[in-house]
Design an enzyme around this catalytic site. Sequence first.
Site, PDB file in Angstrom:
ATOM      1  N   LYS A 149      15.787  -5.356 -33.563  1.00  0.00           N
ATOM      2  CA  LYS A 149      15.438  -4.050 -33.014  1.00  0.00           C
ATOM      3  C   LYS A 149      16.062  -2.913 -33.828  1.00  0.00           C
ATOM      4  CE  LYS A 149      14.336  -6.022 -28.609  1.00  0.00           C
ATOM      5  NZ  LYS A 149      14.120  -7.372 -29.116  1.00  0.00           N
TER       6      LYS A 149
ATOM      7  N   GLU B 179      17.021 -11.089 -28.472  1.00  0.00           N
ATOM      8  CA  GLU B 179      15.628 -11.494 -28.218  1.00  0.00           C
ATOM      9  C   GLU B 179      15.623 -12.410 -26.993  1.00  0.00           C
ATOM     10  OE1 GLU B 179      13.132 -10.333 -29.927  1.00  0.00           O
ATOM     11  OE2 GLU B 179      14.456  -9.284 -31.318  1.00  0.00           O
ATOM     12  N   GLY B 180      14.447 -12.589 -26.414  1.00  0.00           N
ATOM     13  CA  GLY B 180      14.313 -13.581 -25.350  1.00  0.00           C
ATOM     14  C   GLY B 180      14.262 -12.988 -23.961  1.00  0.00           C
TER      15      GLY B 180
ATOM     16  N   GLU C 273       7.837  -4.103 -29.703  1.00  0.00           N
ATOM     17  CA  GLU C 273       8.701  -4.793 -30.659  1.00  0.00           C
ATOM     18  C   GLU C 273       7.829  -5.701 -31.517  1.00  0.00           C
ATOM     19  OE1 GLU C 273      11.235  -7.956 -29.566  1.00  0.00           O
ATOM     20  OE2 GLU C 273       9.930  -8.698 -27.983  1.00  0.00           O
TER      21      GLU C 273
ATOM     22  N   ARG D  27       0.195  -9.867 -21.272  1.00  0.00           N
ATOM     23  CA  ARG D  27       1.094 -10.130 -20.156  1.00  0.00           C
ATOM     24  C   ARG D  27       0.992  -8.986 -19.155  1.00  0.00           C
ATOM     25  NH1 ARG D  27       6.728 -10.832 -22.889  1.00  0.00           N
ATOM     26  NH2 ARG D  27       5.723  -9.584 -24.509  1.00  0.00           N
TER      27      ARG D  27
ATOM     28  N   ASN E  56       8.049  -9.458 -32.865  1.00  0.00           N
ATOM     29  CA  ASN E  56       8.773 -10.731 -32.810  1.00  0.00           C
ATOM     30  C   ASN E  56       8.509 -11.525 -34.081  1.00  0.00           C
ATOM     31  OD1 ASN E  56       9.836 -10.910 -29.920  1.00  0.00           O
ATOM     32  ND2 ASN E  56       7.694 -10.342 -29.612  1.00  0.00           N
TER      33      ASN E  56
ATOM     34  N   SER F 146       6.480 -16.683 -28.238  1.00  0.00           N
ATOM     35  CA  SER F 146       5.979 -17.610 -27.223  1.00  0.00           C
ATOM     36  C   SER F 146       4.487 -17.471 -27.000  1.00  0.00           C
ATOM     37  CB  SER F 146       6.675 -17.329 -25.883  1.00  0.00           C
ATOM     38  OG  SER F 146       8.023 -17.658 -25.977  1.00  0.00           O
TER      39      SER F 146
ATOM     40  N   LYS G  88      18.503  -0.774 -25.995  1.00  0.00           N
ATOM     41  CA  LYS G  88      18.348  -2.183 -26.359  1.00  0.00           C
ATOM     42  C   LYS G  88      19.460  -2.668 -27.268  1.00  0.00           C
ATOM     43  CE  LYS G  88      13.288  -2.089 -26.234  1.00  0.00           C
ATOM     44  NZ  LYS G  88      12.034  -2.538 -26.917  1.00  0.00           N
TER      45      LYS G  88
ATOM     46  N   ARG H 202       4.498 -12.017 -33.422  1.00  0.00           N
ATOM     47  CA  ARG H 202       3.714 -11.399 -32.366  1.00  0.00           C
ATOM     48  C   ARG H 202       4.171  -9.968 -32.204  1.00  0.00           C
ATOM     49  NH1 ARG H 202       5.394 -13.597 -27.727  1.00  0.00           N
ATOM     50  NH2 ARG H 202       6.260 -11.611 -27.030  1.00  0.00           N
TER      51      ARG H 202
HETATM   52  N1  LIG Z   1       9.944   1.300 -24.760  1.00  0.00           N
HETATM   53  C1  LIG Z   1       9.635   0.571 -23.673  1.00  0.00           C
HETATM   54  N2  LIG Z   1       8.935   1.127 -22.657  1.00  0.00           N
HETATM   55  C2  LIG Z   1       8.618   0.402 -21.561  1.00  0.00           C
HETATM   56  N3  LIG Z   1       8.945  -0.895 -21.374  1.00  0.00           N
HETATM   57  C3  LIG Z   1       9.636  -1.488 -22.366  1.00  0.00           C
HETATM   58  C4  LIG Z   1      10.016  -0.802 -23.565  1.00  0.00           C
HETATM   59  N4  LIG Z   1      10.691  -1.671 -24.366  1.00  0.00           N
HETATM   60  C5  LIG Z   1      10.733  -2.849 -23.695  1.00  0.00           C
HETATM   61  N5  LIG Z   1      10.117  -2.752 -22.505  1.00  0.00           N
HETATM   62  C6  LIG Z   1       9.947  -3.837 -21.515  1.00  0.00           C
HETATM   63  O1  LIG Z   1      11.010  -4.771 -21.695  1.00  0.00           O
HETATM   64  C7  LIG Z   1      10.499  -6.040 -22.094  1.00  0.00           C
HETATM   65  C8  LIG Z   1      11.446  -6.646 -23.110  1.00  0.00           C
HETATM   66  O2  LIG Z   1      11.637  -5.734 -24.163  1.00  0.00           O
HETATM   67  P1  LIG Z   1      11.578  -6.280 -25.665  1.00  0.00           P
HETATM   68  O3  LIG Z   1      11.893  -5.147 -26.571  1.00  0.00           O
HETATM   69  O4  LIG Z   1      10.262  -6.989 -25.842  1.00  0.00           O
HETATM   70  O5  LIG Z   1      12.803  -7.302 -25.673  1.00  0.00           O
HETATM   71  P2  LIG Z   1      12.777  -8.883 -25.912  1.00  0.00           P
HETATM   72  O6  LIG Z   1      12.964  -9.088 -27.376  1.00  0.00           O
HETATM   73  O7  LIG Z   1      13.915  -9.339 -25.090  1.00  0.00           O
HETATM   74  O8  LIG Z   1      11.433  -9.403 -25.427  1.00  0.00           O
HETATM   75  C9  LIG Z   1       9.136  -5.747 -22.685  1.00  0.00           C
HETATM   76  O9  LIG Z   1       8.301  -6.908 -22.580  1.00  0.00           O
HETATM   77  C10 LIG Z   1       8.657  -4.611 -21.779  1.00  0.00           C
HETATM   78  O10 LIG Z   1       8.167  -5.136 -20.555  1.00  0.00           O
HETATM   79  N1  LIG Z   2      11.414 -20.918 -24.275  1.00  0.00           N
HETATM   80  C1  LIG Z   2      11.179 -20.272 -25.523  1.00  0.00           C
HETATM   81  C2  LIG Z   2      11.168 -18.759 -25.307  1.00  0.00           C
HETATM   82  C3  LIG Z   2      11.188 -18.088 -26.627  1.00  0.00           C
HETATM   83  C4  LIG Z   2      11.205 -16.601 -26.397  1.00  0.00           C
HETATM   84  O1  LIG Z   2      11.889 -16.072 -25.509  1.00  0.00           O
HETATM   85  N2  LIG Z   2      10.404 -15.889 -27.218  1.00  0.00           N
HETATM   86  C5  LIG Z   2      10.331 -14.439 -27.120  1.00  0.00           C
HETATM   87  C6  LIG Z   2      10.403 -13.823 -28.484  1.00  0.00           C
HETATM   88  S1  LIG Z   2      11.986 -14.203 -29.191  1.00  0.00           S
HETATM   89  C7  LIG Z   2       9.022 -14.137 -26.418  1.00  0.00           C
HETATM   90  O2  LIG Z   2       7.958 -14.364 -26.982  1.00  0.00           O
HETATM   91  N3  LIG Z   2       9.160 -13.684 -25.175  1.00  0.00           N
HETATM   92  C8  LIG Z   2       8.030 -13.455 -24.340  1.00  0.00           C
HETATM   93  C9  LIG Z   2       7.957 -14.574 -23.369  1.00  0.00           C
HETATM   94  C10 LIG Z   2       7.931 -14.109 -21.907  1.00  0.00           C
HETATM   95  O3  LIG Z   2       7.404 -13.024 -21.603  1.00  0.00           O
HETATM   96  O4  LIG Z   2       8.425 -14.883 -21.101  1.00  0.00           O
HETATM   97  C11 LIG Z   2       9.844 -20.740 -26.098  1.00  0.00           C
HETATM   98  O5  LIG Z   2       8.827 -20.484 -25.464  1.00  0.00           O
HETATM   99  O6  LIG Z   2       9.838 -21.322 -27.173  1.00  0.00           O
HETATM  100 MG   LIG Z   3       9.738  -8.878 -26.156  1.00  0.00          MG
END
Ligand SMILES: Nc1ncnc2c1ncn2[C@@H]1O[C@H](COP(=O)(O)OP(=O)(O)O)[C@@H](O)[C@H]1O
Ligand SMILES: N[C@H](CCC(=O)N[C@@H](CS)C(=O)NCCC(=O)O)C(=O)O
Ligand SMILES: [Mg+2]
Length: 499
Positions: A334, A392-393, A169, A475, A171, A176, A388, A153
Site C-alpha cells: 500500500k 494484506e488479507g 488496491e 464482492r 493485489n 483470492s 492503512k 487482482r
Molecule cells: N478507500 C477506501 N474506501 C472505502 N472502502 C475501502 C477503502 N479502502 C479499503 N476499503 C475497504 O476495506 C477493504 C480492505 O481494504 P484493502 O485495501 O483491500 O486491504 P486488504 O489488502 O486487507 O484487502 C476493501 O475490500 C474495502 O471494502
Molecule cells: N485464504 C487465502 C486468502 C488470501 C487473501 O487474503 N488474499 C487477499 C489478497 S492478499 C484477497 O484476495 N482478499 C480478498 C478475499 C476476501 O474478500 O475474503 C486464499 O484464498 O488463498
Molecule cells: Mg483487499
Amino acid sequence: KIFIPKSPLKCAEVHKMQTQVENSAKPIADPHDIDAKLVQKLANDALVWCSLRGLLVGDRNSERSGTVPGVDMVHAPVALIPMSFPESHWKQACEVAPIFNELVDRVSQDGEFLQQSLSRTRKVDPFTSRLLEIHSKMLEINKIEEIRLGLHRSDYMLDEQTKLLLQIELNTISSSFPGLSCLVSELHRSLLQQYREDIASDPNRIPANNAVNQFAEALAKAWNEYGDPRAVIMFVVQAEERNMYDQHWLSASLRERHQVTTIRKTLAEIDALGELQQDGTLVVDGQAVAVIYFRAGYAPSDYNSESEWKARLLMEQSHAVKCPSISYHLAGSKKIQQELAKPNVLERFLENKDDIAKLQKCFAGLWSLDESDIVKDAIDRPELYVMKPQREGGGNNIYGEDVRDALLKLQKEGTGSDAAYILMQRIFPKISHSILMQEGISHKEQTISELGIYGTYLRNKTEVLINQQAGYLMRTKVSSSNEGGVAAGFAVLDSIYLV
Ligand SMILES: Nc1ncnc2c1ncn2[C@@H]1O[C@H](COP(=O)(O)OP(=O)(O)O)[C@@H](O)[C@H]1O
Ligand SMILES: N[C@H](CCC(=O)N[C@@H](CS)C(=O)NCCC(=O)O)C(=O)O
Ligand SMILES: [Mg+2]
C-alpha cells in the site's frame, strides 16, 4: 413502437428480437421487488447449484473443514441476483489491467525505488522489514528473475458522487477467488435463464468469466518456460485453508488442461523438506519445483517462527519462478501504491502518456502521514479517510473515529510510527439492493460492491508472453460494513450485469 418486419420473419422471431432489444437496454429488476415465494425458489436452486458445481468453502463452524477436503463444506456466500454495473466503467477497468500488469513489472525491477520508498516503514514495521531484508539480500547477490509471473487482482469501487472508478488496491500476492468467481458468473447466468419468465433479463449481459483457466494457463506457461518436464508447481498454503476449493479449481485446471502436477506445502513444510541444489534448483520432498504459487506468506500470521522466514528466503534464492517474487510482493504494498500516486512518479516507469493518464484517472486520494494538512483534515473529518498499515488479507484498516484516535496517538508518541501507515480518501459507492445468501439463508440487504479485475502477466527475459485482463471478481457487502471481506464473513461473491 410497432416493429414492421421487412423480411418474412416469423412473428415469434420478431417478438424474440424485440424482447431481446428491450431486455438488453433495461437494467435488471430490483432484487427487493422479487416476492418472497420466488426468492425462496431462487435461493433453493442456487444452493443446489452451488453444491453440484463446487461453489464451496469450508464451514467456519467446523474445525476440520480447513484441513480435510470434502468434510464440512458449505456453499460459498453468494448474491442471488447479479449486481448492475455500468458497461463504460467495466470497459475502463478491463482496459487498464494490462497497463497495471506492466507497471508492476517495471516497479519490481527498480530495487532502489522499492528500498527507498519503504525505508522509513522498515524502521517501524517488523513484517515489512523482514520482506525488505530478503529483497536487499537478492539485490546484494544480483539475483535476476528472468521468468516473471504475475497473477494480480486490481480492486475498484465506483464512487457515487464523482462517478469515478477508483482503485482500492492492487493485489500482487495470493489474489483470492479466481476459481470461485467464474462459478458465480455461471450461477447467475443459469438462474436468469431458468427464471426468465419471472425476471426480465439478458443473461449475456453477465460478462464471461474465465479467470481460473487464464490463471492456470499463465501458471502452465511459466512451468513450460522453466523447462523441466518432471518439475511440479508448488502451492504455498496455510495449514488451515477454508478457501481450499478455490485453490483446487486451479490445480484441477492445471492437471486436466495442461497435465501439470501441483503440490501443496506450508512454509514450515518447505523449511523442513526443501533443499537448494548447486544449480539453484529447489527440491521439496524429493520433487523439483518449477513454479512457486503463493496462497500464503502475505501476512505476519503466516510466519510463526524463523522457520517460515527461512523457507521464504530459500525459495527466493532458488531458480524456481516465484508468483510473486519478493519484488512483485513489495510492488503491491500500500505504501508503493501511495508513492506511485505522487506526481511525476508513474513517468519513471511508463512511457506512454495515455497509459499514464488512464492509471492516474483511477487513483483515489493517497497520502503519507507527512502531509500535515491532510493529517489535520483527517483529524477533523475522519469519516472521509481510511488509514492503512502495510498489510494484506483483510481486517487491518482503520476507519471513522478510530482514524482520528490513531492519528492523535501517533502525534503524541512522536516515534515515527506514522511511516507504517498511509491515508486514503474514503470512497462511497452507490448503495444498491441485493439478496445475500449465507449459510443457507437469504437476506435482502442494502449493499455496496467492489469489482476486482484479474490480470495475468508472464515475461521471459525481454519477451512478454502474456499480458491480459483475466476475468473478474465482484464482492458485495452490507453498506454498513467498513472492511467487508468474503473470508471474514461480511461480503458475498457476486457477478455483474452490464447496464
Ligand atoms: N478507500 C477506501 N474506501 C472505502 N472502502 C475501502 C477503502 N479502502 C479499503 N476499503 C475497504 O476495506 C477493504 C480492505 O481494504 P484493502 O485495501 O483491500 O486491504 P486488504 O489488502 O486487507 O484487502 C476493501 O475490500 C474495502 O471494502
Ligand atoms: N485464504 C487465502 C486468502 C488470501 C487473501 O487474503 N488474499 C487477499 C489478497 S492478499 C484477497 O484476495 N482478499 C480478498 C478475499 C476476501 O474478500 O475474503 C486464499 O484464498 O488463498
Ligand atoms: Mg483487499
